[in-house]
Motif scaffolding. Structure first.
Motif, PDB file in Angstrom:
ATOM      1  N   GLU A 114     -48.745  10.504  54.710  1.00  0.00           N
ATOM      2  CA  GLU A 114     -48.559  11.905  55.140  1.00  0.00           C
ATOM      3  C   GLU A 114     -49.006  12.877  54.041  1.00  0.00           C
ATOM      4  O   GLU A 114     -49.641  13.893  54.306  1.00  0.00           O
ATOM      5  N   ILE A 115     -48.653  12.537  52.796  1.00  0.00           N
ATOM      6  CA  ILE A 115     -49.003  13.425  51.676  1.00  0.00           C
ATOM      7  C   ILE A 115     -50.518  13.468  51.467  1.00  0.00           C
ATOM      8  O   ILE A 115     -51.109  14.525  51.252  1.00  0.00           O
ATOM      9  N   ARG A 116     -51.165  12.287  51.578  1.00  0.00           N
ATOM     10  CA  ARG A 116     -52.621  12.228  51.411  1.00  0.00           C
ATOM     11  C   ARG A 116     -53.348  13.088  52.442  1.00  0.00           C
ATOM     12  O   ARG A 116     -54.416  13.627  52.171  1.00  0.00           O
ATOM     13  N   ALA A 117     -52.735  13.202  53.637  1.00  0.00           N
ATOM     14  CA  ALA A 117     -53.407  13.925  54.728  1.00  0.00           C
ATOM     15  C   ALA A 117     -52.965  15.385  54.814  1.00  0.00           C
ATOM     16  O   ALA A 117     -53.458  16.126  55.671  1.00  0.00           O
ATOM     17  N   ASP A 118     -52.055  15.813  53.937  1.00  0.00           N
ATOM     18  CA  ASP A 118     -51.497  17.167  54.032  1.00  0.00           C
ATOM     19  C   ASP A 118     -52.470  18.183  53.418  1.00  0.00           C
ATOM     20  O   ASP A 118     -52.783  18.124  52.224  1.00  0.00           O
ATOM     21  N   GLN A 119     -52.930  19.104  54.256  1.00  0.00           N
ATOM     22  CA  GLN A 119     -53.955  20.050  53.824  1.00  0.00           C
ATOM     23  C   GLN A 119     -53.494  20.910  52.641  1.00  0.00           C
ATOM     24  O   GLN A 119     -54.259  21.174  51.708  1.00  0.00           O
ATOM     25  N   LYS A 120     -52.214  21.326  52.678  1.00  0.00           N
ATOM     26  CA  LYS A 120     -51.682  22.165  51.578  1.00  0.00           C
ATOM     27  C   LYS A 120     -51.720  21.392  50.259  1.00  0.00           C
ATOM     28  O   LYS A 120     -52.047  21.938  49.214  1.00  0.00           O
ATOM     29  N   VAL A 121     -51.387  20.105  50.353  1.00  0.00           N
ATOM     30  CA  VAL A 121     -51.344  19.277  49.132  1.00  0.00           C
ATOM     31  C   VAL A 121     -52.765  19.043  48.613  1.00  0.00           C
ATOM     32  O   VAL A 121     -53.013  19.107  47.409  1.00  0.00           O
ATOM     33  N   ILE A 122     -53.689  18.808  49.539  1.00  0.00           N
ATOM     34  CA  ILE A 122     -55.081  18.573  49.129  1.00  0.00           C
ATOM     35  C   ILE A 122     -55.613  19.814  48.401  1.00  0.00           C
ATOM     36  O   ILE A 122     -56.209  19.723  47.337  1.00  0.00           O
ATOM     37  N   GLU A 123     -55.315  20.987  48.970  1.00  0.00           N
ATOM     38  CA  GLU A 123     -55.809  22.223  48.344  1.00  0.00           C
ATOM     39  C   GLU A 123     -55.173  22.468  46.986  1.00  0.00           C
ATOM     40  O   GLU A 123     -55.819  22.866  46.033  1.00  0.00           O
ATOM     41  N   ALA A 124     -53.856  22.235  46.895  1.00  0.00           N
ATOM     42  CA  ALA A 124     -53.150  22.584  45.665  1.00  0.00           C
ATOM     43  C   ALA A 124     -53.304  21.529  44.579  1.00  0.00           C
ATOM     44  O   ALA A 124     -53.239  21.838  43.390  1.00  0.00           O
ATOM     45  N   TYR A 125     -53.505  20.265  44.984  1.00  0.00           N
ATOM     46  CA  TYR A 125     -53.379  19.210  43.980  1.00  0.00           C
ATOM     47  C   TYR A 125     -54.380  18.082  44.136  1.00  0.00           C
ATOM     48  O   TYR A 125     -55.173  17.821  43.246  1.00  0.00           O
ATOM     49  N   LEU A 126     -54.362  17.425  45.280  1.00  0.00           N
ATOM     50  CA  LEU A 126     -55.134  16.188  45.387  1.00  0.00           C
ATOM     51  C   LEU A 126     -56.636  16.424  45.437  1.00  0.00           C
ATOM     52  O   LEU A 126     -57.414  15.538  45.112  1.00  0.00           O
ATOM     53  N   GLY A 127     -57.040  17.629  45.795  1.00  0.00           N
ATOM     54  CA  GLY A 127     -58.457  17.956  45.837  1.00  0.00           C
ATOM     55  C   GLY A 127     -59.053  17.987  44.441  1.00  0.00           C
ATOM     56  O   GLY A 127     -60.236  17.776  44.235  1.00  0.00           O
ATOM     57  N   HIS A 128     -58.169  18.258  43.425  1.00  0.00           N
ATOM     58  CA  HIS A 128     -58.625  18.281  42.034  1.00  0.00           C
ATOM     59  C   HIS A 128     -58.165  16.994  41.383  1.00  0.00           C
ATOM     60  O   HIS A 128     -57.310  16.304  41.892  1.00  0.00           O
TER      61      HIS A 128
END
Ligand SMILES: Nc1ncnc2c1ncn2[C@@H]1O[C@H](COP(=O)(O)OP(=O)(O)OP(=O)(O)O)[C@@H](O)[C@H]1O
Length: 246
Positions: A228-242
């Motif tokens: 769920e966390i890997r697919a969460d758009q907010k998380v990707i933008e704030a953290y996992l994208g970097h």
């Protein structure tokens, strides 16, 4: 609610200010029995502050902390650890000039009575961590990965119900990471101990955690399973994208 379904730890509106800066803001989180909960987020997100609030090293500016159902807001680290919540420190907690065995023995002081029982606890803990062969070695002479395991051993020797680990994988190679993750799984599965894991190694967090809480700028951003966390758009933008691993 049945006792085993109650969270081991719960925060309600937990807030910590440093002067004008709100390091943790209005945080509600819970740690459940028998789970490995990851606490992640970019640098400065408030992970260490949350960790220090939960273990009693910081007093909250507002909000409440419940540990094993008891309101522990404002209690000392020792009072909280006596309830069964034990923590490690980011840069390890071992005494370098003492043997591995004596280091682990330190962790039994508050929880185990009698020298025979303490020795048995040290032996069981060392076996669980794969440290039996090193019991008589000076801790400071061991490779970094084994030193980190000794720090976990000191904390786990008290047989906490909740073990809080502050970046236990920093500086470890791939084999050492895999080894440590296997230890965390044994701690959860064989000893029914929950683990709070503050960690920047995302691959490891995604592999070992049952649930993950993401913080951003001191605020709760998301909670969910690794997928769920890997697919969460907010998380990707704030953290996992970097890439924030260090
Ligand atoms: N003792 C303190 N005094 C003043 N400000 C602090 C203190 N501790 C933390 N902060 C500030 O609070 C914010 C959150 O810091 P915290 O160390 O909790 O973040 P973190 O997510 O653990 O970061 P990192 O991943 O870099 O360890 C940061 O802006 C930090 O500068």
């Amino acid at each position: 609610m049945l006792a085993e379904q109650q969270p081991l730890l719960r925060t309600k509106g937990l807030t910590r200010r440093f002067g004008g800066l709100v390091a943790v803001s209005d945080l509600d989180l819970e740690i459940r029995p028998r789970e490995i909960l990851g606490l992640i987020g970019p640098n400065g997100a408030g992970k260490s502050t949350t960790f220090n609030l939960i273990s009693g090293f910081y007093k909250p500016s507002a909000g409440e902390l419940f540990v094993f159902g008891e309101n522990c807001t404002g209690r000392s680290p020792l009072a909280i650890s006596r309830l069964g919540l034990v923590r490690t420190f980011q840069h390890g907690s071992l005494m370098r000039s003492m043997t591995v065995g004596d280091n682990i023995l330190l962790g039994t002081i508050h929880g185990v009575r009698g020298s025979a029982q303490r020795r048995a606890r040290v032996a069981e803990t060392a076996e669980m961590l794969g440290l039996t062969a090193y019991l008589a070695e000076e801790a400071g002479n061991l490779p970094h990965g084994l030193q980190r395991l000794v720090s976990i051993g000191i904390a786990f020797a008290a047989r906490p119900k909740l073990l809080c680990l502050d970046e236990p994988l920093t500086g470890l190679n791939q084999t050492e990471v895999a080894n440590t993750l296997a230890v965390l799984e044994r701690i959860r599965d064989e000893f029914s101990c929950s683990v709070l894991l503050v960690e920047h190694n995302m691959k490891a967090v995604m592999r070992v955690c049952d649930r993950i809480v993401v913080l951003h700028h001191g605020q709760h951003l998301a909670t969910g399973t690794p997928s769920e966390i890997r697919a969460d758009q907010k998380v990707i933008e704030a953290y996992l994208g970097h890439r924030h691993e260090h």
